[in-house]
Design a protein around this motif. Sequence first.
Motif, mmCIF file in Angstrom:
data_model
loop_
_atom_site.group_PDB
_atom_site.id
_atom_site.type_symbol
_atom_site.label_atom_id
_atom_site.label_comp_id
_atom_site.label_asym_id
_atom_site.label_seq_id
_atom_site.Cartn_x
_atom_site.Cartn_y
_atom_site.Cartn_z
ATOM 1 N N ARG A 167 1.049 -1.156 -0.132
ATOM 2 C CA ARG A 167 0.036 -0.237 -0.282
ATOM 3 C C ARG A 167 0.991 1.553 0.016
ATOM 4 N N GLY A 168 2.263 1.231 -0.138
ATOM 5 C CA GLY A 168 3.212 2.264 -0.439
ATOM 6 C C GLY A 168 3.034 3.066 1.270
ATOM 7 N N GLU A 169 2.761 2.373 2.513
ATOM 8 C CA GLU A 169 2.733 2.631 3.819
ATOM 9 C C GLU A 169 4.069 2.022 4.529
ATOM 10 N N LEU A 170 4.443 1.589 4.169
ATOM 11 C CA LEU A 170 5.446 1.512 5.143
ATOM 12 C C LEU A 170 6.488 2.292 5.353
ATOM 13 N N ALA A 171 7.691 2.828 6.296
ATOM 14 C CA ALA A 171 8.337 3.496 6.538
ATOM 15 C C ALA A 171 9.603 2.991 6.991
ATOM 16 N N PRO A 172 10.498 3.755 6.568
ATOM 17 C CA PRO A 172 11.623 3.343 6.760
ATOM 18 C C PRO A 172 11.650 3.381 8.210
ATOM 19 N N PRO A 173 13.529 2.852 9.142
ATOM 20 C CA PRO A 173 13.710 1.645 8.228
ATOM 21 C C PRO A 173 13.367 0.645 7.287
ATOM 22 N N MET A 174 12.414 -0.125 8.198
ATOM 23 C CA MET A 174 11.876 -1.148 7.935
ATOM 24 C C MET A 174 11.830 -1.284 6.293
ATOM 25 N N LEU A 175 10.792 -0.530 5.590
ATOM 26 C CA LEU A 175 10.807 -0.117 4.178
ATOM 27 C C LEU A 175 12.434 -0.072 3.150
ATOM 28 N N TRP A 176 13.781 -0.248 3.494
ATOM 29 C CA TRP A 176 14.609 -0.570 3.340
ATOM 30 C C TRP A 176 14.900 -1.601 3.930
ATOM 31 N N SER A 177 14.736 -2.974 4.850
ATOM 32 C CA SER A 177 14.771 -3.945 4.612
ATOM 33 C C SER A 177 14.225 -4.475 3.802
ATOM 34 N N ALA A 178 13.058 -4.417 4.040
ATOM 35 C CA ALA A 178 11.757 -4.953 3.354
ATOM 36 C C ALA A 178 12.780 -4.641 1.439
ATOM 37 N N ASP A 179 13.407 -4.039 1.143
ATOM 38 C CA ASP A 179 13.644 -3.932 -0.156
ATOM 39 C C ASP A 179 14.772 -4.708 -0.352
ATOM 40 N N THR A 180 15.354 -4.721 0.360
ATOM 41 C CA THR A 180 16.333 -5.775 -0.163
ATOM 42 C C THR A 180 16.260 -6.745 0.296
ATOM 43 N N HIS A 181 15.429 -7.144 1.272
ATOM 44 C CA HIS A 181 14.514 -8.740 1.444
ATOM 45 C C HIS A 181 14.208 -9.152 0.099
ATOM 46 N N LEU A 182 13.394 -8.495 -0.847
ATOM 47 C CA LEU A 182 12.477 -8.707 -1.350
ATOM 48 C C LEU A 182 13.440 -9.259 -2.831
ATOM 49 N N MET A 183 14.525 -9.185 -3.357
ATOM 50 C CA MET A 183 15.167 -9.438 -3.739
ATOM 51 C C MET A 183 15.685 -10.211 -3.664
ATOM 52 N N ALA A 184 16.143 -10.860 -2.756
ATOM 53 C CA ALA A 184 16.710 -11.902 -2.259
ATOM 54 C C ALA A 184 16.220 -13.089 -2.262
ATOM 55 N N CYS A 185 14.690 -12.854 -2.396
ATOM 56 C CA CYS A 185 13.669 -14.121 -1.367
ATOM 57 C C CYS A 185 12.841 -13.954 -2.145
ATOM 58 N N ALA A 186 12.561 -14.813 -3.105
ATOM 59 C CA ALA A 186 10.994 -15.338 -3.648
ATOM 60 C C ALA A 186 10.249 -15.586 -2.767
#
Length: 272
Positions: free
Chosen positions: A15-34
């Motif tokens: 929904r675009g509601e996740l705020a930093p720093p969790m947003l940055w962590s999720a971005d990084t994790h999603l790139m590596a986790c199918a």
Amino acid sequence: MTWHVDEQDLRAYARGELAPPMLWSADTHLMACADCRETLASVSDPVALDAGWERLDAELDVPRRGLLEGLLVRLGVADHVARLLTATPVLRRSWLAAVVFLLMTTVGVVYTADSPTLFLALAPLLPLAGVALSYGPALDPTYEMAVVSPVHGFRLLMIRTVAVLAAGLGLNGLATLALPSYGLRALAWLLPALALTATGLALTPRLGPVLAPSLVGGAWVALLVATDRAGDGPLVPFTAAGQGAAAAVAALAVGLLFLVRDRFDVFHRSAV
């Protein structure tokens, strides 16, 4: 993976509601986790997700403005005009540094020889060379971009010419301030510089952006050599009569340039 993004966080991410720093962590994790990407796809609104990816792609594809381009846009210059100006080859550091070095060397020679002749002879050639290098397919790496820009060929020429002349004449003017003992004589390069530049531009549609300024510059050098051999006084272009002739040539060249202004579009198409 030793951990996965919580489903509630994934919903907030979608929904675009996740705020930093969790947003940055999720971005990084999603790139590596199918697995998390699959979960994200299942909890996301497909339309909203596609729109988000489109916004991200658009943001990544937008060219980054440089300092000068951003300043021009803030001053009210149109985006495409600012891009064309900042892409002008002779407004880059290498050219400007070379001009500064050449002028400093020339000023040093003037002090050694106790005569401004060398500076007066060189200064009119620098704006001519700058304009020649800023326009034309052989020398401008952004020529194709300039051709397809929504700008009339003559207007593009004038935009770049004014920018180059402002830089070139400004540097020449600063060098002139280093010669205070010569008074107004140190400004005798100005009218010849305008005459040479205007003549080179007027001849460009017929002779091309390389040959035209080359012939004009060669004619200037030949004139100086001829007048130097004719007598021991000041060179003719820097006398009152020579200054009047330079002003007349500049006026005639500007008039001719106005008459041939439409040929620059033809020159654009033939070059491409």
